[in-house]
Design an enzyme around this catalytic site. Structure first.
Site, mmCIF file in Angstrom:
data_model
loop_
_atom_site.group_PDB
_atom_site.id
_atom_site.type_symbol
_atom_site.label_atom_id
_atom_site.label_comp_id
_atom_site.label_asym_id
_atom_site.label_seq_id
_atom_site.Cartn_x
_atom_site.Cartn_y
_atom_site.Cartn_z
ATOM 1 N N ASP A 49 0.891 -1.397 -0.241
ATOM 2 C CA ASP A 49 -0.123 -0.022 -0.102
ATOM 3 C C ASP A 49 1.079 0.998 0.236
ATOM 4 O OD1 ASP A 49 -2.343 1.638 0.697
ATOM 5 O OD2 ASP A 49 -1.422 1.900 2.268
ATOM 6 N N GLU B 230 1.828 -0.781 -5.218
ATOM 7 C CA GLU B 230 0.613 0.484 -5.538
ATOM 8 C C GLU B 230 1.581 1.726 -5.116
ATOM 9 O OE1 GLU B 230 -3.113 2.503 -3.552
ATOM 10 O OE2 GLU B 230 -2.062 2.177 -2.742
#
Length: 718
Positions: free
Chosen positions: A342, A378
């Protein structure tokens, strides 16, 4: 109680069958107490007197799995210098393998008083906070083997443990929403029939429900609020949180592996649940604030490139060690197969800028364990210069946000250059070829947990996040969505037919693009969140996947002429079409010319106007990606098979009509004499029944508005 010196390594609580070794790093504290907690609310304090390289440690004989514990740090509390030790706060072990309980929010878990933030708070947090748990490391893995699915065979399914399983009618109620549900045959059967090879789980590291959300009657449902990087989230365990969550998670991984499904974890190493300078003191802040967090020039405050209040200090050797130890633990002890990072750009901020030569990437590259599993970035964060799609090192794959944006724009009728669409369809060579990566570096997706579901993408022009309690201010405002003529739910047959066709267009485009496809859970049968594009706090039926009952035709509002079951059948067919044909999952970029040694004079790829003529430079300069065809030559695949053999496949012609009117397409005359329709998003029933019509070279096909047709030419003539 006997207390022996113990060892400084490994960090955390390590049970050896006779007792437990405890070790914790702190450079800030003067004195450290290990607190062994009892069920009557009392605690036994053991001072950790031994210290090696700022690691305090002790071995306590007789301490068994299930024992709850925490640490108290005695030392300076001086926020102006970045020091926040406070022995009144019971702190979680950063290396805890399991965590028990939940935070009971109140002033007790904060290091300051609400009415006087500058004054130290000496209220005891023990009755109000979570506790670390000693775990039993032993587990019968049997003959568990990682599937080790290569990227070109991978189909990723992003899912939430609770959201995916909470309403599944084939699961016992006591298992719904838990790790055990992931191991249930009913769920595994769905994934295998769909053709999924990897289950990417949204955060399962122990996380915290924010004080603000709890006060609003909401929860941090998504879980991007980690407090324990080694501990499976305890609320997803069906039968206890004193270490049972570890066994249950391992059992789920073992069952998924038996079905050939990999497990990828969505991990949040960029920040913690302790928030900014006004956040709670739960672990890292009280153990060694300066070593764990990036502080500003004024050490009272935290640098925040994540939008959550803090960022971990990626140039701290102790932070880097913790992250690498955590990753290795989940691979070696929990048997997971990869990670999706993330806001991964934050991990590359060793100083200020995002730096692909940062220490974190160096450590991952040389690690013999972590470097061998799937690593997915990401590739952005909210800091300056944080959008880094295409810029991660060669070992990494990336969520390709440019793929998502381009495909959404094309099908909603927004003008996009044909070259941009062509690049996204063929693996994004403009992003990945220069640094030695291949099409498989691109994780292609149209939807994910963050944003509209597939159904909502074609049903809403604007977000509808009122339920989140922020007056609809939260969530992305530019969604690249189109409601097909009516906002939200509709009973207009034409609107519903168009929505169903648009969803099939997205599914077909995704599955037939070069790269690695990712499906968001429930999109295969058209689930909806009623227009909420930021359901991070909605732990309710709004976010849980609504599964079709066994005796029903489908789920969701797939549209007139298409139930949820129809969309599911179409999605399965497209996944399996991809799996059966290597021309859709090439490991090298197209050359744009005939391939040597194939004895085929045709190029490996060719682009055509709707009139059936090859596109010229003028067409590329002027054309928009609303109507075009692309030929994929199955007889010109340049990469060899696993044993060096030549790979051949059928050839395909993909016809795209993303315009708002029907268009006539001509089948090119010199790329095959006879074809067969295998996909028609305007007429999926015929394709599903295997009734695709035969088409001759030079034939004219009328594609209805916003539809896609795929023709197949077998290696041997029809």
């Amino acid at each position: 109680m006997q207390v022996w010196p113990g060892e400084a390594y490994p960090l955390g609580a390590t049970y050896d069958g006779a007792g437990t070794n405890f070790a914790v790093f702190t450079e800030a504290a003067d004195r450290v107490e290990l607190c062994l907690l009892h069920d009557d609310g009392s605690e036994t304090a053991v001072e950790l007197r031994e210290s090696d390289a700022f690691v305090r440690h002790a071995y306590v004989p007789g301490i068994m799995p299930g024992q709850r514990y925490g640490f108290r740090m005695h030392g300076p509390y001086d926020p102006a210098r970045g020091l926040r030790c406070n022995s009144a706060k019971l702190l979680l072990d950063p290396y805890a393998k399991a965590i028990s309980g939940a935070v009971r929010w109140g002033e007790e878990v904060y290091g300051y008083h609400f009415d006087a933030p500058e004054r130290r708070n000496d209220l005891d947090s023990a009755p109000h906070t979570m506790t670390s748990v000693v775990v039993n490391p032993y587990f019968d893995w049997g003959d568990d083997r990682r599937p080790r699915t290569e990227y070109h065979h991978t189909v990723i399914y992003e899912a939430h443990v609770k959201g995916l399983t909470m309403r599944h009618p084939g699961l016992p109620e006591e298992l719904r929403g838990t790790y055990a549900a992931l191991a249930h045959p009913a769920l595994i059967e769905h994934l295998t029939e769909l053709g999924v090879t990897a289950l990417e789980l949204m955060p399962v590291h122990q996380f915290v429900n924010d004080h603000r959300l709890v006060d609003m009657g909401l929860n941090n449902y998504w879980g991007y609020n980690t407090i324990g990087f080694f501990a499976p989230h305890n609320a997803y365990a069906s039968w206890g949180d004193r270490g049972q969550q570890v066994l249950e998670f391992k059992s789920a991984v073992r069952a998924l592996h038996e079905a050939g499904i990999e497990v990828i974890l969505d991990v949040v190493y960029n920040h913690t649940a302790e928030g900014n300078h006004l956040g709670p003191t739960l672990s890292f802040r009280g153990i060694d604030n300066q070593s764990y967090y990036r502080l500003t020039d004024d050490p009272r405050y935290y640098m925040d490139t994540t939008g959550t209040g803090n960022s971990l200090l990626m140039r701290s050797p102790h932070v880097l060690q913790m992250i690498m130890d955590s990753l290795r633990y989940w691979v070696l002890e929990m048997h997971v197969d990869g990670f999706r990072f993330d806001l991964a750009a934050t991990l590359a901020r060793q100083f200020h800028e995002v730096d692909r030569l940062s220490s974190f990437f160096d450590l991952v590259q040389q690690d013999p364990v972590v470097s061998q599993v799937k690593l997915i970035a990401e590739p952005w964060d909210v800091g300056e210069g944080g959008y880094q799609v295409g810029n991660f090192p060669p070992l990494w794959t990336e969520w390709n946000g440019k793929y998502r944006d381009t495909v959404r724009d094309v099908w909603r009728g927004e003008s996009r250059a044909v070259g941009e669409f062509a690049s996204r369809l063929t693996g994004s060579s403009d992003l990945y070829q220069d640094d030695g990566r291949r099409p498989l570096a691109s994780i292609n997706f149209v939807t994910c947990h963050d944003g509209f579901t597939l159904h909502d993408l074609v049903s809403y022009d604007t977000k509808h996040n009122q339920a989140n309690g922020e007056d609809n201010r939260d969530g992305e405002s530019h969604n690249r969505s189109w409601n097909c003529g009516a906002e939200g739910e509709s009973d207009d047959p034409e609107v519903l037919r168009l929505r169903a066709r648009q969803m099939r267009n997205f599914v077909a485009t995704l599955m037939l693009s070069q790269g690695v496809p990712m499906i968001s859970h429930g999109d295969e049968f058209g689930r909806t969140q009623k227009g909420n594009n930021n359901a991070y706090c909605q732990d309710s039926e709004l976010s849980w996947v609504e599964w079709p009952e066994a005796d029903e035709g489908g789920a969701g509002e797939a549209g007139a002429g298409g139930t949820g079951a129809d969309l599911l059948e179409f999605t399965r067919a497209l996944v399996w079409l991809r799996k059966e044909h290597p021309v859709f999952r090439r490991r090298r970029f197209f050359h744009g010319r005939p391939v040597e040694g194939t004895h085929d004079e045709l190029s490996d790829i060719a682009w055509f106007t709707p009139e059936g003529t090859e596109m010229t430079p003028r067409d590329w300069d002027r054309a928009q990606a609303s109507a075009l065809s692309v030929f994929l030559n199955g007889n010109a695949i340049s990469e060899p098979g696993a044993r060096g053999e030549r790979i051949t496949d059928d050839s395909f012609l993909l016809m795209f009509n993303a315009s708002a009117k029907p268009l006539e397409f001509v089948v090119p005359v010199d790329h095959g004499r006879q074809w067969q329709v295998v996909v028609d998003t305007a007429n999926p029933e015929a394709v599903a029944q295997g009734a695709g019509t035969k088409v001759q070279a030079g034939a004219r096909l009328t594609l209805v508005d916003r539809s896609m047709t795929v023709l197949q030419r077998p290696t041997r003539p029809l």
